[in-house]
Write a protein that holds these residues in place. Structure first.
Motif, short mmCIF file in Angstrom:
data_model
loop_
_atom_site.label_atom_id
_atom_site.label_comp_id
_atom_site.label_asym_id
_atom_site.label_seq_id
_atom_site.Cartn_x
_atom_site.Cartn_y
_atom_site.Cartn_z
N GLN A 107 20.66 -25.91 5.16
CA GLN A 107 20.18 -27.16 5.33
C GLN A 107 21.06 -28.16 5.98
OE1 GLN A 107 20.67 -28.51 0.78
NE2 GLN A 107 19.94 -26.58 0.22
N THR A 109 22.96 -27.30 8.62
CA THR A 109 22.75 -26.99 10.20
C THR A 109 21.47 -27.73 10.82
OG1 THR A 109 22.23 -24.85 9.79
CG2 THR A 109 24.48 -25.37 10.49
N ASP A 110 20.27 -27.61 9.87
CA ASP A 110 19.16 -28.14 9.97
C ASP A 110 19.17 -29.66 10.15
OD1 ASP A 110 17.79 -25.54 9.95
OD2 ASP A 110 16.88 -25.87 8.07
N GLN A 111 19.91 -29.99 9.29
CA GLN A 111 19.92 -31.55 9.30
C GLN A 111 20.75 -32.08 10.73
OE1 GLN A 111 22.69 -33.58 6.39
NE2 GLN A 111 21.03 -35.23 6.06
N ARG A 113 20.78 -30.60 13.62
CA ARG A 113 19.83 -30.41 14.80
C ARG A 113 18.74 -31.51 14.75
NH1 ARG A 113 20.73 -24.87 13.87
NH2 ARG A 113 19.11 -24.68 12.22
N GLN A 114 18.12 -31.63 13.45
CA GLN A 114 17.32 -32.71 13.42
C GLN A 114 17.79 -34.27 13.80
OE1 GLN A 114 15.83 -33.48 9.42
NE2 GLN A 114 14.57 -35.23 9.87
N TYR A 115 18.88 -34.45 13.45
CA TYR A 115 19.54 -35.83 14.02
C TYR A 115 20.21 -35.68 15.06
CZ TYR A 115 17.60 -37.37 9.56
OH TYR A 115 16.76 -37.60 8.52
N ASP A 116 20.42 -34.57 15.73
CA ASP A 116 21.39 -34.21 17.06
C ASP A 116 22.61 -34.94 16.92
OD1 ASP A 116 21.98 -33.44 19.32
OD2 ASP A 116 21.32 -35.37 20.38
N SER A 120 27.36 -33.10 9.69
CA SER A 120 26.66 -33.52 8.61
C SER A 120 27.54 -34.39 7.64
CB SER A 120 25.83 -32.51 7.92
OG SER A 120 25.02 -32.88 6.76
#
Length: 184
Positions: A107, A109-111, A113-116, A120
């Motif tokens: 969750q 690491t995806d966030q 990546r999504q927000y560069d 988190s």
């Protein structure tokens, strides 16, 4: 193991430690948990049966360490966990927020990546307005090699027991800024 949950509990909140360990490892079975406590010997004596049950279920996937003289909320930010070198990521959280989500690592690491983003978390806008000091939230997920080693800190700025609300979160903001990483 690639995720370490790291938290602290002063004497008033230590009763939550067994439940925190159980929830974190039940929903993230490959993770590790490390908890800072004021008096681990006393805690282990008072919670002997709970710790025994947790050992039967999770083996050596959790440990505890002592702290003293620093605000419990700040300890988790200014100390490097013993097991930091055993995990790719660290999730620093509150002892009274129980973790039921599976794949917390995915969750976050995806966030990232999504927000560069390098880690988190989020900047507390309202808390920053109140104190005039920028703050992150107390729920913090970061690559361990970004989080540690900790930068040199002005020890006079480390909040002690009874420090103003949010001082620990400002400290975390300062640490990440000194580590050369910040989120928008």
């Amino acid at each position: 193991m690639s995720l370490l949950f790291y938290t602290t509990a002063d004497a008033e909140y230590e009763y939550l430690a067994p439940l925190y360990i159980y929830c974190a490892l039940r929903s993230n079975p490959k993770a590790l948990v490390e908890i800072g406590l004021e008096d681990t010997d006393r805690f282990l004596e008072e919670n002997e049966r709970s710790v025994q049950i947790l050992r039967e279920e999770f083996g050596d996937q959790f440990t505890d360490v002592n702290f003293d003289g620093v605000q419990a909320n700040a300890v988790r930010f200014i100390t490097e966990p013993m097991w930091a070198d055993r995990a790719d990521y660290v999730y620093i959280g509150d002892i009274d927020i129980l973790l039921f989500d599976e794949d917390i690592e995915v969750q976050h690491t995806d966030q990232m990546r999504q927000y560069d983003a390098p880690f988190s978390n989020m900047i507390r806008q309202e808390g920053t307005k109140q104190t005039g000091k920028p703050r992150l939230t107390g729920l913090h997920f970061a690559p361990t090699d970004l989080q540690y080693p900790l930068p040199e800190l002005d020890t006079s700025k480390i909040p002690g027991p009874g420090a103003e609300s949010g001082a620990d979160e400002h400290l975390l903001y300062t640490i990440m800024q000194k580590n050369g990483a910040m989120i928008p």
